[in-house]
Design a protein around this motif. Structure first.
Motif, PDB file in Angstrom:
ATOM      1  N   LEU A   1       1.039  -1.308   0.231  1.00 39.44           N
ATOM      2  CA  LEU A   1      -0.184  -0.201  -0.145  1.00 39.44           C
ATOM      3  C   LEU A   1       0.858   1.138   0.328  1.00 39.44           C
ATOM      4  O   LEU A   1       1.670   1.499   0.689  1.00 39.44           O
ATOM      5  CB  LEU A   1      -1.343   0.490   1.241  1.00 39.44           C
ATOM      6  CG  LEU A   1      -2.583  -0.743   1.196  1.00 39.44           C
ATOM      7  CD1 LEU A   1      -2.644  -0.082   2.698  1.00 39.44           C
ATOM      8  CD2 LEU A   1      -2.754  -1.062   0.244  1.00 39.44           C
ATOM      9  N   TRP A   2       0.109   2.477  -1.003  1.00 46.37           N
ATOM     10  CA  TRP A   2       1.708   3.515  -0.600  1.00 46.37           C
ATOM     11  C   TRP A   2       0.577   4.543  -0.422  1.00 46.37           C
ATOM     12  O   TRP A   2      -1.010   4.850  -1.449  1.00 46.37           O
ATOM     13  CB  TRP A   2       1.233   4.085  -2.418  1.00 46.37           C
ATOM     14  CG  TRP A   2       2.865   2.797  -2.550  1.00 46.37           C
ATOM     15  CD1 TRP A   2       2.535   1.269  -3.422  1.00 46.37           C
ATOM     16  CD2 TRP A   2       3.953   2.749  -2.619  1.00 46.37           C
ATOM     17  NE1 TRP A   2       3.183   0.560  -4.155  1.00 46.37           N
ATOM     18  CE2 TRP A   2       4.208   1.691  -3.817  1.00 46.37           C
ATOM     19  CE3 TRP A   2       4.992   3.694  -2.795  1.00 46.37           C
ATOM     20  CZ2 TRP A   2       5.901   1.016  -4.051  1.00 46.37           C
ATOM     21  CZ3 TRP A   2       6.035   3.371  -3.401  1.00 46.37           C
ATOM     22  CH2 TRP A   2       5.923   1.999  -3.579  1.00 46.37           C
ATOM     23  N   HIS A   3       0.108   5.321   0.378  1.00 44.54           N
ATOM     24  CA  HIS A   3      -0.811   5.804   1.732  1.00 44.54           C
ATOM     25  C   HIS A   3      -0.008   8.051   0.803  1.00 44.54           C
ATOM     26  O   HIS A   3       0.388   7.672   2.086  1.00 44.54           O
ATOM     27  CB  HIS A   3      -1.187   5.842   2.705  1.00 44.54           C
ATOM     28  CG  HIS A   3      -2.479   6.415   2.959  1.00 44.54           C
ATOM     29  ND1 HIS A   3      -3.323   7.092   2.446  1.00 44.54           N
ATOM     30  CD2 HIS A   3      -2.163   7.623   4.325  1.00 44.54           C
ATOM     31  CE1 HIS A   3      -3.827   7.659   2.870  1.00 44.54           C
ATOM     32  NE2 HIS A   3      -2.958   7.418   3.904  1.00 44.54           N
ATOM     33  N   THR A   4      -0.761   8.300   0.327  1.00 43.74           N
ATOM     34  CA  THR A   4      -0.224   9.581   0.856  1.00 43.74           C
ATOM     35  C   THR A   4      -0.935  11.084   1.560  1.00 43.74           C
ATOM     36  O   THR A   4      -2.377  10.234   1.809  1.00 43.74           O
ATOM     37  CB  THR A   4      -0.182  10.388  -1.415  1.00 43.74           C
ATOM     38  OG1 THR A   4      -1.618  10.339  -1.492  1.00 43.74           O
ATOM     39  CG2 THR A   4       0.708   9.364  -2.226  1.00 43.74           C
ATOM     40  N   PHE A   5      -0.805  11.633   1.998  1.00 45.21           N
ATOM     41  CA  PHE A   5      -1.563  12.548   2.906  1.00 45.21           C
ATOM     42  C   PHE A   5      -0.580  13.405   3.130  1.00 45.21           C
ATOM     43  O   PHE A   5       0.469  13.855   3.067  1.00 45.21           O
ATOM     44  CB  PHE A   5      -1.360  11.535   4.768  1.00 45.21           C
ATOM     45  CG  PHE A   5      -0.297  11.445   5.605  1.00 45.21           C
ATOM     46  CD1 PHE A   5       0.266  11.752   6.370  1.00 45.21           C
ATOM     47  CD2 PHE A   5       0.904  10.594   4.240  1.00 45.21           C
ATOM     48  CE1 PHE A   5       1.771  11.716   6.363  1.00 45.21           C
ATOM     49  CE2 PHE A   5       1.147  10.045   4.970  1.00 45.21           C
ATOM     50  CZ  PHE A   5       2.166  10.855   5.923  1.00 45.21           C
ATOM     51  N   GLY A   6      -0.738  14.266   4.239  1.00 47.75           N
ATOM     52  CA  GLY A   6      -0.122  15.552   4.390  1.00 47.75           C
ATOM     53  C   GLY A   6      -1.454  17.276   4.040  1.00 47.75           C
ATOM     54  O   GLY A   6      -2.374  17.175   3.890  1.00 47.75           O
ATOM     55  N   PRO A   7      -0.544  18.020   5.111  1.00 44.97           N
ATOM     56  CA  PRO A   7      -1.756  19.675   4.622  1.00 44.97           C
ATOM     57  C   PRO A   7      -1.286  20.507   3.647  1.00 44.97           C
ATOM     58  O   PRO A   7      -0.181  20.108   3.304  1.00 44.97           O
ATOM     59  CB  PRO A   7      -0.691  19.885   6.555  1.00 44.97           C
ATOM     60  CG  PRO A   7       0.111  19.553   6.136  1.00 44.97           C
ATOM     61  CD  PRO A   7       0.750  18.135   5.729  1.00 44.97           C
TER      62      PRO A   7
END
Length: 645
Positions: free
Chosen positions: A585-591
């Motif tokens: 799994l590759w999960h992108t996140f951030g402000p």
């Protein structure tokens, strides 16, 4: 050496360099922008017998000839003392690409710019004649072949004036001067200057260290965290045990902190959850179309090396309580060992209530939560990033990033309205931008054969199936191929993703599983077809799932610096099957950051992250046997089953 996944040692790095020197592959102008461990294949790791050393230790070394710009890759077996492969990288040909920057190139770029008469004239027009302490930023230029420099080792440099040693340079941006630096030729190949009426340089003092901010407040009373019997975790080599959790700590120059072989003990069995977890890339694209910033989209791992920029953590500052530190070592610019003392911090934290219930007439049953914290910090230019992995007593894992440091700013006439860069202090603008992290989760839920499912809440229309209008349900969809597994979060449907075991069932007959719970922010705001979108393709979706390939470690590719675009978007075109196989799994996140005055001159931490939670992985709450510590705080023994009063 006791385990195949142990971190590289100083002796191994020195030995790898010596092998290359003996082979005549290292000259006076050879530098090492990247040196990473090569991890053994999974079967070697999973079949390893404690104490044996029947495995190979190899490194991947990227070599740069600073005189010619030639880039090569060598695989060196430290075990055999030999170079086992060598290739030249075609960095002068499409789709191009360059290795991460060397530390020494930061100073070199500044020297090149400051020696350029056009830059000195631009400074003089702005009233800056003494440039002794002026700060010239070493910035990755992105990929804009129309601007020139494709296939060359380039930087773009902006200027921030420092009036004296110790002055905060970010407070004095010199707007409108952009130097295009060819690091190989040592020249400014182009200087952009916005002309006769540049924005004024802001001169207000914004120094933030104690000698400038005045006496510290005295209203806060001491808060002591003590563990008189020591921490509850144990460390043996790279292996960490805490309550039901076992894992191994790794660290390398590009990714920074890596967690390996994460298992959760269920009864007498250590059950695998994640084979390898890291945050191997992040991109910081800017949304300001101004000439000084439209090209900015930093890849802090692939262009600057997150791990190489790790801080040496300090007790009472970065970590609080009963602390255990882990030292790391990476290769410096010349391929020599560069120790990073206290690179990783481990400690326990109280985390409030884990579970509680009160029956009428009965004393309440309350158990407190606690978490194991494993963290590191990296400073890349003006920003500081903390990476915190939390392990909980109920089998949950949380990943949290902490973005702080100093906002990247420009200058404008005070009072100027700018939809892309609000004014955050008189004459200082903070361009809008994003911090998009990408976690790589090589899953192993009860083994390496897993599948991926998506869950969405579903409202049931009022009718025969919902006569009172209150009903809703959920549905699961198998993401059977990579083409189906590029997905986005949806808060309206409570969208979550599951990794399920191919072989193991829980007490109610369902496949055991772990759930990825996103805490979503906006995806990449750059438009399709833009340079940022092509190079940071991973940021177009919150989730990707791929079939495991050991060569696919970095979501923007191995060399995103000045590259046209690589990584997840290209890999998933193979459309591999994801059912009952080894999945990542590759999960992108951030402000997404619209700067505010309260972010200046130093930005309070901005938090982001996600959760991995057991969902049918266990047959019941695994924390029923926790002690009630309330009686211990009153002098009692805190035995299991005692209740709060």
């Amino acid at each position: 050496m006791t385990h195949p996944l142990d971190m590289l040692t100083a002796e191994e790095i020195a030995a790898a360099r010596e092998v290359l020197v003996r082979g005549g592959l290292v000259g006076e102008t050879t530098r090492f922008p990247r040196l990473l461990p090569i991890e053994p294949d999974k079967q070697t790791v999973l079949g390893h017998t404690p104490g044996s050393d029947d495995f190979d230790r190899s490194v991947l070394a990227t070599l740069l000839d600073t005189a010619t710009g030639r880039v090569s890759e060598a695989v060196v077996s430290v075990t055999a003392g030999a170079v086992t492969s060598w290739r030249d990288l075609p960095t002068a040909e499409p789709p191009y690409g360059q290795p991460p920057y060397l530390f020494e190139e930061y100073d070199r770029a500044a020297e090149i710019v400051k020696a350029d008469p056009r830059w000195r004239a631009a400074m003089a027009r702005r009233g800056i004649t003494d440039t002794t302490h002026t700060f010239v930023t070493p910035l990755a230029p992105g990929f804009f072949p129309e601007a020139g420099g494709a296939g060359r080792r380039m930087m773009r440099s902006l200027t921030f004036h420092r009036r004296h040693a110790g002055d905060n340079p970010w407070a004095h941006p010199v707007e409108g001067v952009i130097a295009h630096v060819d690091l190989t030729s040592g020249t400014v190949v182009r200087l952009e200057d916005d002309g006769e009426a540049p924005a004024p340089v802001p001169w207000d003092d914004w120094d933030y260290t104690p000698e400038h901010t005045g006496p510290a407040r005295t209203s806060l009373k001491p808060l002591e965290i003590t563990q008189p019997e020591g921490p509850s975790f144990s460390v043996e080599g790279s292996r960490v045990r805490w309550e039901d959790w076992t894992l191994r700590i790794g660290f390398n120059a590009q990714e920074g902190l890596v967690l390996n072989r994460i298992t959760f003990r269920d009864g007498g069995e250590d059950r695998p959850v994640v084979y390898r977890a890291s945050v191997p890339e992040m991109v910081v694209p800017y949304g300001d179309p101004a000439p000084a910033r439209y090209w900015i989209s930093y890849f802090d791992a692939g262009e600057y090396s997150l791990g190489k920029n790790a801080n040496s953590l300090k007790l009472g500052c970065d970590c609080l309580g009963e602390i255990t530190y882990v030292d790391a070592v990476v290769a410096d610019d010349r391929g020599e060992p560069m120790p990073i003392p206290h690179a990783v911090c481990m400690h326990e934290e109280d985390y409030g209530i884990l579970w509680k219930h009160t029956e009428p007439g009965e004393p309440p049953q309350v158990r407190r939560s606690r978490r194991l914290v494993i963290s590191y910090f990296a400073t890349v230019g003006n920003y500081d990033y903390g990476f915190f992995w939390y392990f909980y007593l109920d089998g949950s894992i949380q990943m949290e990033t902490k973005a702080t440091g100093i906002v990247f700013v420009g200058a404008a006439e005070p009072g100027t309205e700018n939809p892309h860069a609000p004014e955050i202090a008189p004459g200082i603008i903070g361009p809008v931008h994003q911090h998009i992290f990408c976690a790589r989760l090589d899953m192993s839920v009860d083994g390496l054969q897993n599948s991926v499912e998506e869950e969405n809440l579903v409202a049931v229309p009022t009718g025969p199936q919902n006569p009172h209008g209150n009903a809703f349900t959920y549905e699961r969809t198998r993401l059977a191929r990579e083409s189906q597994a590029a997905r986005d979060a949806d808060s309206e449907t409570g969208r979550r993703w599951y990794v399920t075991s191919a072989h193991r069932r829980n007490a109610v007959g369902r496949p055991t599983a772990y759930q990825l719970t996103p805490m979503p922010g906006p995806r990449l705001m750059a438009q399709p077809g833009s340079s940022a979108a092509e190079r940071a393709g991973f940021a177009r979706h919150h989730l990707w799932a791929t079939a495991y390939d050991p060569a696919e470690r970095f979501p923007a590719g191995d060399y995103p610096n000045q590259h046209a675009g690589d990584g997840l978007g290209r890999w998933t075109q193979a459309d591999r099957e994801l059912t009952d196989t080894d999945v990542v799994l590759w999960h992108t996140f951030g402000p997404t950051h619209i700067p505010r005055p309260e972010d200046w001159p130093v930005m309070p931490v901005d938090y982001s992250g996600f959760w991995l939670k057991p969902h049918g992985f266990l047959d019941a709450n695994p924390a029923l046997d926790l002690p009630d510590w309330s009686s211990r705080s009153r002098g009692g023994g805190g035995a299991h089953g005692e209740c709060c009063e």
